[in-house]
Design a protein around this motif. Structure first.
Motif, PDB file in Angstrom:
ATOM      1  N   TYR A 222     -47.196  78.339  48.317  1.00 47.36           N
ATOM      2  CA  TYR A 222     -47.731  79.627  47.883  1.00 47.36           C
ATOM      3  C   TYR A 222     -47.324  79.922  46.447  1.00 47.36           C
ATOM      4  CZ  TYR A 222     -43.014  81.457  48.759  1.00 47.36           C
ATOM      5  OH  TYR A 222     -41.649  81.659  48.738  1.00 47.36           O
ATOM      6  N   PHE A 223     -48.106  80.769  45.797  1.00 40.25           N
ATOM      7  CA  PHE A 223     -47.835  81.219  44.431  1.00 40.25           C
ATOM      8  C   PHE A 223     -48.304  82.656  44.289  1.00 40.25           C
ATOM      9  CE2 PHE A 223     -49.682  82.263  40.303  1.00 40.25           C
ATOM     10  CZ  PHE A 223     -48.577  82.125  39.477  1.00 40.25           C
ATOM     11  N   GLN A 224     -47.526  83.468  43.587  1.00 38.32           N
ATOM     12  CA  GLN A 224     -47.918  84.823  43.212  1.00 38.32           C
ATOM     13  C   GLN A 224     -47.475  85.069  41.785  1.00 38.32           C
ATOM     14  OE1 GLN A 224     -46.068  87.447  46.072  1.00 38.32           O
ATOM     15  NE2 GLN A 224     -47.936  87.608  47.278  1.00 38.32           N
ATOM     16  N   GLY A 225     -48.327  85.675  41.000  1.00 39.44           N
ATOM     17  CA  GLY A 225     -47.961  86.033  39.636  1.00 39.44           C
ATOM     18  C   GLY A 225     -48.699  87.272  39.208  1.00 39.44           C
ATOM     19  N   SER A 226     -48.042  88.122  38.436  1.00 33.66           N
ATOM     20  CA  SER A 226     -48.675  89.353  37.990  1.00 33.66           C
ATOM     21  C   SER A 226     -47.990  89.858  36.731  1.00 33.66           C
ATOM     22  CB  SER A 226     -48.626  90.414  39.089  1.00 33.66           C
ATOM     23  OG  SER A 226     -49.393  91.534  38.730  1.00 33.66           O
ATOM     24  N   TRP A 227     -48.778  90.494  35.882  1.00 31.20           N
ATOM     25  CA  TRP A 227     -48.272  91.036  34.617  1.00 31.20           C
ATOM     26  C   TRP A 227     -48.778  92.456  34.473  1.00 31.20           C
ATOM     27  CZ3 TRP A 227     -45.723  87.761  30.835  1.00 31.20           C
ATOM     28  CH2 TRP A 227     -45.319  88.436  29.680  1.00 31.20           C
ATOM     29  N   LEU A 228     -47.849  93.374  34.211  1.00 28.69           N
ATOM     30  CA  LEU A 228     -48.189  94.761  33.940  1.00 28.69           C
ATOM     31  C   LEU A 228     -48.221  94.958  32.432  1.00 28.69           C
ATOM     32  CD1 LEU A 228     -48.521  97.803  34.619  1.00 28.69           C
ATOM     33  CD2 LEU A 228     -46.033  97.949  34.647  1.00 28.69           C
ATOM     34  N   PHE A 229     -49.348  95.399  31.909  1.00 25.95           N
ATOM     35  CA  PHE A 229     -49.526  95.619  30.477  1.00 25.95           C
ATOM     36  C   PHE A 229     -49.384  97.110  30.174  1.00 25.95           C
ATOM     37  CE2 PHE A 229     -51.917  91.872  31.650  1.00 25.95           C
ATOM     38  CZ  PHE A 229     -51.577  90.947  30.659  1.00 25.95           C
ATOM     39  N   SER A 230     -48.526  97.434  29.199  1.00 21.66           N
ATOM     40  CA  SER A 230     -48.315  98.823  28.786  1.00 21.66           C
ATOM     41  C   SER A 230     -48.621  98.927  27.294  1.00 21.66           C
ATOM     42  CB  SER A 230     -46.873  99.258  29.064  1.00 21.66           C
ATOM     43  OG  SER A 230     -46.601  99.279  30.446  1.00 21.66           O
ATOM     44  N   PRO A 231     -49.865  99.188  26.931  1.00 24.68           N
ATOM     45  CA  PRO A 231     -50.235  99.231  25.514  1.00 24.68           C
ATOM     46  C   PRO A 231     -49.570 100.347  24.725  1.00 24.68           C
ATOM     47  CG  PRO A 231     -52.168  98.982  26.928  1.00 24.68           C
ATOM     48  CD  PRO A 231     -51.024  99.349  27.814  1.00 24.68           C
ATOM     49  N   MET A 279     -39.200  84.533  39.219  1.00 25.39           N
ATOM     50  CA  MET A 279     -38.777  84.934  37.882  1.00 25.39           C
ATOM     51  C   MET A 279     -39.417  86.271  37.584  1.00 25.39           C
ATOM     52  SD  MET A 279     -39.376  83.004  34.222  1.00 25.39           S
ATOM     53  CE  MET A 279     -38.750  83.707  32.687  1.00 25.39           C
ATOM     54  N   GLU A 280     -38.623  87.230  37.150  1.00 25.62           N
ATOM     55  CA  GLU A 280     -39.138  88.561  36.863  1.00 25.62           C
ATOM     56  C   GLU A 280     -38.393  89.151  35.689  1.00 25.62           C
ATOM     57  OE1 GLU A 280     -38.118  91.323  40.118  1.00 25.62           O
ATOM     58  OE2 GLU A 280     -36.980  89.665  40.959  1.00 25.62           O
ATOM     59  N   GLY A 281     -39.070  90.029  34.952  1.00 26.59           N
ATOM     60  CA  GLY A 281     -38.387  90.621  33.819  1.00 26.59           C
ATOM     61  C   GLY A 281     -39.283  91.429  32.911  1.00 26.59           C
ATOM     62  N   ILE A 282     -38.782  91.652  31.711  1.00 29.07           N
ATOM     63  CA  ILE A 282     -39.430  92.456  30.682  1.00 29.07           C
ATOM     64  C   ILE A 282     -39.432  91.652  29.386  1.00 29.07           C
ATOM     65  CG2 ILE A 282     -39.224  94.546  29.274  1.00 29.07           C
ATOM     66  CD1 ILE A 282     -37.857  95.853  31.703  1.00 29.07           C
ATOM     67  N   PRO A 283     -40.589  91.494  28.722  1.00 26.66           N
ATOM     68  CA  PRO A 283     -40.630  90.710  27.480  1.00 26.66           C
ATOM     69  C   PRO A 283     -40.035  91.473  26.303  1.00 26.66           C
ATOM     70  CG  PRO A 283     -42.772  91.651  27.918  1.00 26.66           C
ATOM     71  CD  PRO A 283     -41.916  91.999  29.117  1.00 26.66           C
ATOM     72  N   VAL A 284     -39.679  90.730  25.272  1.00 27.02           N
ATOM     73  CA  VAL A 284     -39.174  91.352  24.041  1.00 27.02           C
ATOM     74  C   VAL A 284     -40.289  92.154  23.380  1.00 27.02           C
ATOM     75  CG1 VAL A 284     -38.223  90.905  21.752  1.00 27.02           C
ATOM     76  CG2 VAL A 284     -37.452  89.544  23.707  1.00 27.02           C
ATOM     77  N   ARG A 285     -41.479  91.575  23.343  1.00 26.49           N
ATOM     78  CA  ARG A 285     -42.640  92.234  22.735  1.00 26.49           C
ATOM     79  C   ARG A 285     -43.770  92.288  23.745  1.00 26.49           C
ATOM     80  NH1 ARG A 285     -40.230  89.339  18.658  1.00 26.49           N
ATOM     81  NH2 ARG A 285     -39.824  90.504  16.711  1.00 26.49           N
ATOM     82  N   ASP A 286     -44.456  93.427  23.792  1.00 24.96           N
ATOM     83  CA  ASP A 286     -45.573  93.588  24.698  1.00 24.96           C
ATOM     84  C   ASP A 286     -46.765  92.762  24.230  1.00 24.96           C
ATOM     85  OD1 ASP A 286     -44.026  95.347  26.105  1.00 24.96           O
ATOM     86  OD2 ASP A 286     -44.915  97.148  25.205  1.00 24.96           O
ATOM     87  N   ALA A 287     -47.647  92.441  25.178  1.00 24.54           N
ATOM     88  CA  ALA A 287     -48.832  91.666  24.843  1.00 24.54           C
ATOM     89  C   ALA A 287     -49.793  92.456  23.964  1.00 24.54           C
ATOM     90  CB  ALA A 287     -49.536  91.219  26.123  1.00 24.54           C
ATOM     91  N   PHE A 288     -49.848  93.781  24.162  1.00 17.94           N
ATOM     92  CA  PHE A 288     -50.721  94.637  23.373  1.00 17.94           C
ATOM     93  C   PHE A 288     -49.911  95.817  22.843  1.00 17.94           C
ATOM     94  CE2 PHE A 288     -53.324  92.735  26.745  1.00 17.94           C
ATOM     95  CZ  PHE A 288     -54.269  92.055  25.969  1.00 17.94           C
ATOM     96  N   GLY A 289     -50.202  96.230  21.623  1.00 24.23           N
ATOM     97  CA  GLY A 289     -49.521  97.379  21.048  1.00 24.23           C
ATOM     98  C   GLY A 289     -48.145  97.041  20.509  1.00 24.23           C
TER      99      GLY A 289
END
Length: 358
Positions: A222-231, A279-289
């Motif tokens: 099984y695999f699950q992946g998701s990304w929450l984008f906060s512009p 693996m879970e976390g918060i990036p240094v820089r957001d994908a947008f904004g």
């Protein structure tokens, strides 16, 4: 019936698709949602209906409640633990209970609509601060979305992949006033630390995917992946920090990825065991904004044993992700100020989920 692969499409406040992205890291990283353990399992076939379409017509709604609990106290800068904080007694214990209520409405064998409502309750002992112990509870940012399978379930190939998208609503409390206690025992209201804020109160969106494939010996990968984008750049909520650029809280992206193997336990009706990694976390820089303001970026990698028990239209799941690597990365303001802040992480978490299909 032959052994049948059943893939549960419920997530826990950012899991089965869009839910997984809002996973909460085990520590001060300010991710504010859960990820349930209802992944793909192997059924012995006795609980499966003869007609999936007929079953969905009579039982289209699944409601799930997940509870995740952990206590963070080990401070890391990068991947190095700051053991001196424990020796000197100035580490910051942070205990959190995260509840997630999710509803999944199956409108067809391939398509479903979902709603996720996270609720956070936490305490933080800021030993060195004037206001030491802080307690807070409240609702987080809701997510509504849709998920679709590439092939119409059930597939004869014993595998499938789904994609999902969701809209994050600004329902969460992002300026929560916690009940703080001074050293002399006096109680007063204070703005809670970013890690205790139930939400960030901004608009966002999620993209996710999950997949399963029956392999050898009746085992399912099984695999699950998701990304929450906060512009949105920042929440505008003050942190009362004095470092340059850290005066307000940042609105952060969040992510989670999970993969592993699951198998029905032989001779035990309805029971499945799984083992994988996450693996879970918060990036240094957001994908947008922009990515200004104060944030604690980083990630945690864990091994994740899990058990699931299914009886008719109900399921209970239990897992305990155990950290094998923790990394508090340097934030945008850290890099600008030539510093590297730290964050507290937990050794493990306990995640319990209960779901019922009506």
């Amino acid at each position: 019936m032959k052994n049948t692969v059943v893939c549960t499409v419920i997530l826990g406040a950012l899991a089965s698709g869009f839910g997984a992205s809002s996973a909460r890291a085990q520590g001060c990283l300010a991710a504010h949602t859960n990820s349930n353990m209802q992944s793909c399992i192997t059924s012995n076939g006795h609980d499966m209906p003869q007609s999936t379409s007929a079953f969905l017509r009579h039982h289209p709604l699944t409601v799930e409640v997940d509870w995740r609990s952990f206590s963070s106290f080990r401070h890391f800068s990068g991947t190095v633990e700051n053991t001196s904080r424990q020796v000197n007694g100035n580490f910051i214990p942070n205990h959190q209970n995260l509840y997630n209520i999710s509803m999944d409405l199956q409108v067809s064998p391939r398509w479903s609509v979902n709603t996720f409502v996270p609720v956070l309750q936490g305490t933080r002992d800021q030993k060195y601060a004037p206001v030491q112990k802080v307690e807070i509870a409240g609702i987080g940012d809701m997510i509504v979305g849709v998920q679709g399978w590439v092939w119409r379930p059930p597939t004869e190939a014993g595998g499938n992949i789904a994609f999902s998208a969701g809209l994050k609503l600004p329902t969460g409390i992002n300026n929560g006033m916690g009940t703080g206690r001074l050293a002399n025992g006096t109680v007063q209201k204070v703005v809670a630390d970013q890690s205790l804020q139930p939400g960030d109160g901004t608009w966002g969106f999620t993209l996710g995917s999950q997949a399963y494939k029956q392999t050898y010996f009746h085992t399912v990968g099984y695999f699950q992946g998701s990304w929450l984008f906060s512009p949105v750049d920042t929440t505008g909520v003050p942190t009362f920090r004095t470092a340059k650029g850290e005066g307000v809280m940042s609105a952060t992206d969040q992510y989670i990825f999970r993969a592993g193997l699951s198998r029905h336990v032989p001779h035990v009706y309805g029971l499945a065991a799984a083992f994988g990694g996450r693996m879970e976390g918060i990036p240094v820089r957001d994908a947008f904004g922009k990515s200004d303001g104060f944030r604690r970026p980083g990630y945690i990698i864990s091994v994740e044993p899990a058990l699931q028990y299914q009886y008719r239209r109900s399921m209970i799941s239990l897992s305990a992700p155990w950290a094998v690597q923790r990394n508090r990365r340097a934030s945008v303001t850290d890099l600008a100020n030539h510093t590297h802040g730290d964050a507290a992480f937990a050794d493990y978490a306990v995640i319990l989920g209960v779901a019922h299909t009506f």
